[in-house]
Motif scaffolding. Structure first.
Motif, PDB file in Angstrom:
ATOM      1  N   THR A  58       0.842  -1.203   0.000  1.00  0.00           N
ATOM      2  CA  THR A  58       0.000   0.000   0.000  1.00  0.00           C
ATOM      3  C   THR A  58       0.876   1.252   0.000  1.00  0.00           C
ATOM      4  N   LEU A  59       1.971   1.182   0.739  1.00  0.00           N
ATOM      5  CA  LEU A  59       2.899   2.311   0.793  1.00  0.00           C
ATOM      6  C   LEU A  59       3.515   2.596  -0.583  1.00  0.00           C
ATOM      7  N   ARG A  60       3.918   1.525  -1.275  1.00  0.00           N
ATOM      8  CA  ARG A  60       4.489   1.693  -2.625  1.00  0.00           C
ATOM      9  C   ARG A  60       3.482   2.361  -3.552  1.00  0.00           C
ATOM     10  N   LYS A  61       2.224   1.954  -3.438  1.00  0.00           N
ATOM     11  CA  LYS A  61       1.178   2.495  -4.289  1.00  0.00           C
ATOM     12  C   LYS A  61       0.878   3.948  -3.906  1.00  0.00           C
ATOM     13  N   LEU A  62       0.832   4.204  -2.578  1.00  0.00           N
ATOM     14  CA  LEU A  62       0.547   5.550  -2.073  1.00  0.00           C
ATOM     15  C   LEU A  62       1.581   6.554  -2.598  1.00  0.00           C
ATOM     16  N   LEU A  63       2.847   6.155  -2.575  1.00  0.00           N
ATOM     17  CA  LEU A  63       3.908   7.050  -3.041  1.00  0.00           C
ATOM     18  C   LEU A  63       4.073   6.965  -4.565  1.00  0.00           C
ATOM     19  N   ASP A  64       3.383   6.008  -5.184  1.00  0.00           N
ATOM     20  CA  ASP A  64       3.501   5.750  -6.618  1.00  0.00           C
ATOM     21  C   ASP A  64       4.964   5.584  -7.055  1.00  0.00           C
ATOM     22  N   VAL A  65       5.691   4.805  -6.260  1.00  0.00           N
ATOM     23  CA  VAL A  65       7.104   4.551  -6.586  1.00  0.00           C
ATOM     24  C   VAL A  65       7.173   3.345  -7.514  1.00  0.00           C
ATOM     25  N   TYR A  66       7.031   3.629  -8.799  1.00  0.00           N
ATOM     26  CA  TYR A  66       6.903   2.541  -9.781  1.00  0.00           C
ATOM     27  C   TYR A  66       8.250   1.959 -10.208  1.00  0.00           C
ATOM     28  N   ALA A  67       9.338   2.656  -9.904  1.00  0.00           N
ATOM     29  CA  ALA A  67      10.649   2.200 -10.383  1.00  0.00           C
ATOM     30  C   ALA A  67      11.529   1.757  -9.228  1.00  0.00           C
ATOM     31  N   ASN A  68      11.757   0.462  -9.148  1.00  0.00           N
ATOM     32  CA  ASN A  68      12.583  -0.080  -8.073  1.00  0.00           C
ATOM     33  C   ASN A  68      13.979  -0.401  -8.633  1.00  0.00           C
ATOM     34  N   LEU A  69      14.981   0.278  -8.097  1.00  0.00           N
ATOM     35  CA  LEU A  69      16.354   0.070  -8.565  1.00  0.00           C
ATOM     36  C   LEU A  69      17.096  -0.795  -7.559  1.00  0.00           C
ATOM     37  N   ARG A  70      17.652  -1.893  -8.018  1.00  0.00           N
ATOM     38  CA  ARG A  70      18.393  -2.800  -7.139  1.00  0.00           C
ATOM     39  C   ARG A  70      19.781  -3.061  -7.731  1.00  0.00           C
ATOM     40  N   PRO A  71      20.746  -2.239  -7.363  1.00  0.00           N
ATOM     41  CA  PRO A  71      22.091  -2.424  -7.911  1.00  0.00           C
ATOM     42  C   PRO A  71      22.820  -3.599  -7.233  1.00  0.00           C
ATOM     43  N   VAL A  72      23.566  -4.336  -8.020  1.00  0.00           N
ATOM     44  CA  VAL A  72      24.369  -5.445  -7.493  1.00  0.00           C
ATOM     45  C   VAL A  72      25.790  -5.287  -8.010  1.00  0.00           C
TER      46      VAL A  72
ATOM     47  N   ARG B 223      13.130  -2.895 -11.582  1.00  0.00           N
ATOM     48  CA  ARG B 223      11.909  -3.695 -11.408  1.00  0.00           C
ATOM     49  C   ARG B 223      10.690  -2.784 -11.373  1.00  0.00           C
ATOM     50  N   GLU B 224       9.690  -3.068 -12.189  1.00  0.00           N
ATOM     51  CA  GLU B 224       8.421  -2.324 -12.118  1.00  0.00           C
ATOM     52  C   GLU B 224       7.777  -2.694 -10.788  1.00  0.00           C
ATOM     53  N   LEU B 225       7.290  -1.697 -10.035  1.00  0.00           N
ATOM     54  CA  LEU B 225       6.933  -1.988  -8.637  1.00  0.00           C
ATOM     55  C   LEU B 225       5.471  -1.749  -8.283  1.00  0.00           C
ATOM     56  N   THR B 226       4.701  -1.120  -9.139  1.00  0.00           N
ATOM     57  CA  THR B 226       3.324  -0.810  -8.706  1.00  0.00           C
ATOM     58  C   THR B 226       2.258  -1.421  -9.609  1.00  0.00           C
ATOM     59  N   GLY B 227       2.655  -2.400 -10.429  1.00  0.00           N
ATOM     60  CA  GLY B 227       1.676  -3.046 -11.308  1.00  0.00           C
ATOM     61  C   GLY B 227       1.833  -4.556 -11.287  1.00  0.00           C
ATOM     62  N   GLY B 228       1.300  -5.184 -12.330  1.00  0.00           N
ATOM     63  CA  GLY B 228       1.461  -6.625 -12.489  1.00  0.00           C
ATOM     64  C   GLY B 228       0.658  -7.450 -11.491  1.00  0.00           C
ATOM     65  N   LEU B 229       1.107  -8.664 -11.278  1.00  0.00           N
ATOM     66  CA  LEU B 229       0.380  -9.634 -10.444  1.00  0.00           C
ATOM     67  C   LEU B 229       0.120  -9.164  -9.024  1.00  0.00           C
ATOM     68  N   TYR B 230       1.001  -8.305  -8.497  1.00  0.00           N
ATOM     69  CA  TYR B 230       0.852  -7.851  -7.111  1.00  0.00           C
ATOM     70  C   TYR B 230      -0.416  -7.033  -6.904  1.00  0.00           C
ATOM     71  N   TYR B 231      -0.874  -6.379  -7.970  1.00  0.00           N
ATOM     72  CA  TYR B 231      -1.988  -5.440  -7.807  1.00  0.00           C
ATOM     73  C   TYR B 231      -3.182  -5.754  -8.704  1.00  0.00           C
ATOM     74  N   GLY B 232      -3.002  -6.667  -9.669  1.00  0.00           N
ATOM     75  CA  GLY B 232      -4.031  -6.893 -10.683  1.00  0.00           C
ATOM     76  C   GLY B 232      -5.368  -7.345 -10.105  1.00  0.00           C
ATOM     77  N   GLU B 233      -6.433  -6.856 -10.708  1.00  0.00           N
ATOM     78  CA  GLU B 233      -7.795  -7.270 -10.351  1.00  0.00           C
ATOM     79  C   GLU B 233      -8.413  -7.951 -11.575  1.00  0.00           C
ATOM     80  N   PRO B 234      -9.270  -8.953 -11.418  1.00  0.00           N
ATOM     81  CA  PRO B 234      -9.720  -9.491 -10.142  1.00  0.00           C
ATOM     82  C   PRO B 234      -8.667 -10.350  -9.447  1.00  0.00           C
ATOM     83  N   ARG B 235      -8.830 -10.450  -8.135  1.00  0.00           N
ATOM     84  CA  ARG B 235      -7.997 -11.332  -7.346  1.00  0.00           C
ATOM     85  C   ARG B 235      -8.859 -11.914  -6.236  1.00  0.00           C
ATOM     86  N   GLY B 236      -8.429 -13.005  -5.685  1.00  0.00           N
ATOM     87  CA  GLY B 236      -9.186 -13.542  -4.563  1.00  0.00           C
ATOM     88  C   GLY B 236      -9.206 -15.047  -4.550  1.00  0.00           C
TER      89      GLY B 236
END
Ligand code: IPM
Ligand code: MG
Length: 361
Positions: free
Chosen positions: A95-109, A135-148
């Motif tokens: 919910t926090l990721r969505k609230l801030l709309d932080v769609y771009a997750n950068l993970r450097p290695v 990594r795209e962070l505010t879409g895809g399977l984590y948020y898709g509807e319908p779910r349940g």
């Protein structure tokens, strides 16, 4: 004097311990660079469920929306595994990721030379490894509807729009320009329509970046390449679920999940958290590695506040501490002297301040 408000969300498990060290480093940076950080500490995850019966209570929502950046430890608590979704710690984070709309997750290695022996991979495979998972962070399977779930049947939905793919693709291409100019876009276009749209859209966005090479790679092949030929990768661009899986796999290259930071960016305040989870068995024992959380402070300074010199000072201090042999249990090899979470924090703090003294002399 520059002033910034940082919302600090320690969270669950080892989160509070590693964040305590990250905050000490942030304060050392403040002292050295004459920056004032006002910290607004709030509960999230299981810690918040216990006190406020919500994994993201209203006070925390208010704090993050009025901050310049958010520093988060980890969420997760196995005692809440069977709780309804609205009371799960992970729901607070999503919910926090969505609230801030932080769609771009950068993970450097990147591989720290002194830690090459910590990875299960042979040293010759690790030579030249320096990659960035976008990594795209505010879409895809984590948020898709319908779910349940309905008894013996459950459903989740994988959906992306062109606009969502375009904005994350631009982040990847822009990042590649400051690196080795290669984007590897990961999908499953041989099976999924969403991946076909992903591939088409990324190709289209790539036309505006003729100086960046684009290649497409199926996710199963990408998983293999990450361990067989990781040096061949630069920027790995992918959707939410694939990115979750591949970023843990990529963390193995560095030697420990405890080392890796992440930045989640949108158009407003960013969310900064180490890649590791709450690790309940390690909690409260002063054994967790705080380097991932401290390196996250460097990302917060660099991407969240645009303070590159301060960010470099933190990265340099981490590198110097590791070079000097500082090893938490996750990094220890036979014969190493092991230190705890707090001592690792102290070593980095000392080095941040020592670099300041050097600068004066
Ligand atoms: C991560 C974590 C989270 C995710 C969990 C805790 C919801 O695994 O940040 O990678 O899946 O995004
Ligand atoms: Mg994960």
């Amino acid at each position: 004097m520059k002033r910034y408000t940082i919302a600090v969300l320690p969270g669950d498990g080892i989160g509070p311990e590693v964040i305590a060290q990250a905050v000490r480093v942030l304060e050392a940076v403040g002292e050295r660079f004459e920056i004032r950080f006002a910290l607004d500490t709030c509960p999230v995850g299981a810690a918040a469920v216990r006190t406020s019966n919500s994994p993201l209570p209203p006070e925390t929502r208010r704090a993050v929306t009025r901050s310049h950046a958010v520093l988060l430890g980890a969420v997760g608590d196995p005692t809440l595994d069977d709780a309804p979704r609205e009371l799960r710690p992970e729901t607070g984070l999503l919910t926090l990721r969505k609230l801030l709309d932080v769609y771009a997750n950068l993970r450097p290695v990147a591989i720290h030379a002194a830690l090459a022996g910590c990875s299960p991979l042979k040293p010759d495979r690790l030579r030249g490894v320096d990659l960035l998972v976008v990594r795209e962070l505010t879409g895809g399977l984590y948020y898709g509807e319908p779910r349940g779930r309905n008894g013996k049947r459950a459903i989740n939905t994988l959906a992306y729009t062109t606009a969502e793919i375009e904005r994350i693709a631009r982040v990847a291409f822009d990042a590649a320009r400051g690196r080795r100019r290669l984007v590897t876009s990961v999908d499953k276009a041989n099976v999924l329509e969403v991946s076909q749209l992903w591939r088409e859209t990324v190709t289209q966005v790539g036309r505006a970046y003729p100086d960046v090479r684009l290649e497409h790679c199926y996710v199963d092949t990408a998983a293999m390449r990450l361990v067989s030929d990781p040096a061949s990768l630069d920027v790995v661009l992918t959707e939410n679920m694939f990115g979750d899986i591949l970023s843990d796999e990529a963390a193995v290259l560095a030697g420990s999940l405890g080392l890796l930071p992440s930045a989640s960016l949108g158009d407003g305040a960013g969310l900064f958290e180490p890649v590791h989870g709450s690790a309940p068995p390690l909690a409260g024992r002063d054994v967790a590695n705080p380097v991932g959380a401290i390196a996250t402070v460097a990302l917060l300074l660099r991407h969240g506040l645009n303070l590159p010199a301060a960010a470099d000072a933190v990265d340099d201090a981490i590198a110097a501490a590791l070079d000097a042999g500082a090893r938490t249990p996750d990094l220890a090899r036979p014969g190493d002297q092991i230190i705890g979470t707090k001592e690792m924090g102290s070593r980095v703090v000392e080095l941040v301040l020592a670099e300041a003294l050097e600068g004066l002399s």
